[in-house]
Design a protein around this motif. Structure first.
Motif: not given
Length: 405
Positions: A373-380
């Motif tokens: 989840f944290r990575g997905e937010v950053h990848r946005l």
């Protein structure tokens, strides 16, 4: 050309103040690679499509899947900001530039327009491009706009949307991260919306602007025979329904679905066309992270499903197959395309609900996939994308597609 080292993002909670050009480009490339190629290569003169809200979330997925799987050409509309002396461009600016590169490489003529999709000026601009460049007919329209406010072109009134329950306060569990990235499960209470707040949210996020787009194109004779249109929507879990489906956003989604039914009747008579809402499954998007409870829910959902979660580009590939006739439209009893069945399967929701009830700050790392989840937010925003050297200087001033650098 300005180059900077952007090795880490500046953020306030889930709101990032910078984006990374190379990371955004790599992210878009990865999404493109994830779109399954069609059984037969699309013809060079593929269907003419209009994607409104093309730079983020499901709108970006619709653009990429449409290009690769359906061979679309046409117009993509979004609202993004360029780099300044102090700030990078918005992530959607860089994603759009990367999408344009892929479209050119695939031989697809897609025009990217940047501006207020709610305005009649943008509707006129799109109509002129369709008339002058694409033979005066559009085959498909995908509507995927998530905005905090909208100005009505007829009255000049500006409406603002709110994230609130209806009728009574909502107390929900949510997930937050502190400045060091440590997770905390906490409860938040949100006061109910006033009637005016509900009406304003519907005015922003309901079907009014979608209908204006159809009316505008129809008035200029730009709808092709068999024209189809889909507005992208979400229902979600009972765990989040108080703030979402039964809240102000839900009222807007209900208006969107009612608009689809009205448009479907009109388009059937006018051009033998169709209008539907497409109910998509959960994903981490820039708009969804602002909704209380969604971060906790999506993290737990990923903890249950892992790699079985269906990505936005996979879902939108399915939608394009249905819109273009590769597969027949599969509608529920209310006339909606349902791309969320994998999420709302009873056994999945039961497992997520069980974890939801047990979740605490101490055990959340065991129940939810927080790293994902944290990575997905950053990848946005182009961060934590594999294959990107974040220690290298990168050009932040990137030309908008079709403009000189």
């Amino acid at each position: 050309m300005t180059e900077r080292v952007i090795d880490r993002p500046r953020s306030r909670g889930f709101l990032f103040l910078d984006s990374h050009p190379a990371g955004c480009r790599q992210l878009v490339s990865g999404m493109w690679d994830a779109v399954s190629a069609p059984a037969a290569p699309p013809p060079a003169d593929g269907p003419v499509a209009l994607v409104i809200g093309s730079s983020a979330g499901y709108g970006l997925a619709a653009t990429l899947a449409g290009l690769k799987r359906a061979g679309i050409r046409g117009v993509a509309v979004c609202f993004e900001k360029p780099a300044t002396a102090r700030r990078t461009a918005t992530a959607g600016w860089y994603r759009t530039a990367a999408t344009a590169e892929l479209a050119r490489e695939a031989g697809r003529d897609l025009v990217f327009l940047n501006g207020d999709a709610f305005s009649d000026a943008m509707k006129d601009q799109v109509a002129e491009v369709i008339e002058e460049r694409f033979g005066g007919k559009v085959d498909h329209l995908i509507y995927s706009v998530a905005a905090p406010r909208r100005t009505d072109p007829e009255t000049g009134t500006t409406y603002a949307s709110v994230l609130q329950p209806i009728g009574e306060p909502s107390r929900t569990r949510t997930l937050v991260f502190d400045d060091a990235g440590a997770p905390e499960v906490k409860e938040v209470e949100t006061a109910p919306a006033a009637e005016e707040d509900i009406a304003q949210t519907v005015a922003v996020m309901g079907g009014a602007d979608w209908e204006r787009w159809i009316d505008h194109l129809a008035a200029r004779g730009l709808l092709a025979e068999g024209f189809s249109t889909a507005a992208l929507s979400y229902i979600g879990s009972p765990l989040t329904e108080a703030i979402y489906r039964k809240g102000t956003i839900g009222a807007a989604k209900a208006h969107l679905e009612a608009t689809a039914r009205d448009l479907d009747k009109r388009l059937t008579e006018l051009v033998g066309g169709r209008a539907v809402t497409s109910v998509n499954g959960a994903a981490v998007t820039q708009s969804s992270t602002a909704i209380p409870g969604i971060a906790l829910y999506v993290g737990l959902l990923r903890g249950v499903l892992g790699e079985r979660m269906v990505s936005p580009v996979a879902q939108l590939s399915e939608l394009w197959d249905q819109l273009t006739g590769v597969r027949p439209l599969e509608l529920d009893e209310e006339g909606r395309v349902r791309l969320d069945r994998w999420e709302l399967a009873p056994e999945v929701q039961s497992a997520v609900a069980e974890r939801w009830q047990r979740a605490t700050t101490e055990n959340i790392a065991e129940l939810a996939d927080l790293e994902w989840f944290r990575g997905e937010v950053h990848r946005l925003y182009g961060f934590e994308v594999p294959g990107v050297d974040y220690g290298a200087p990168v050009a932040t001033e990137v030309a908008w597609p079709g403009e000189a650098g």
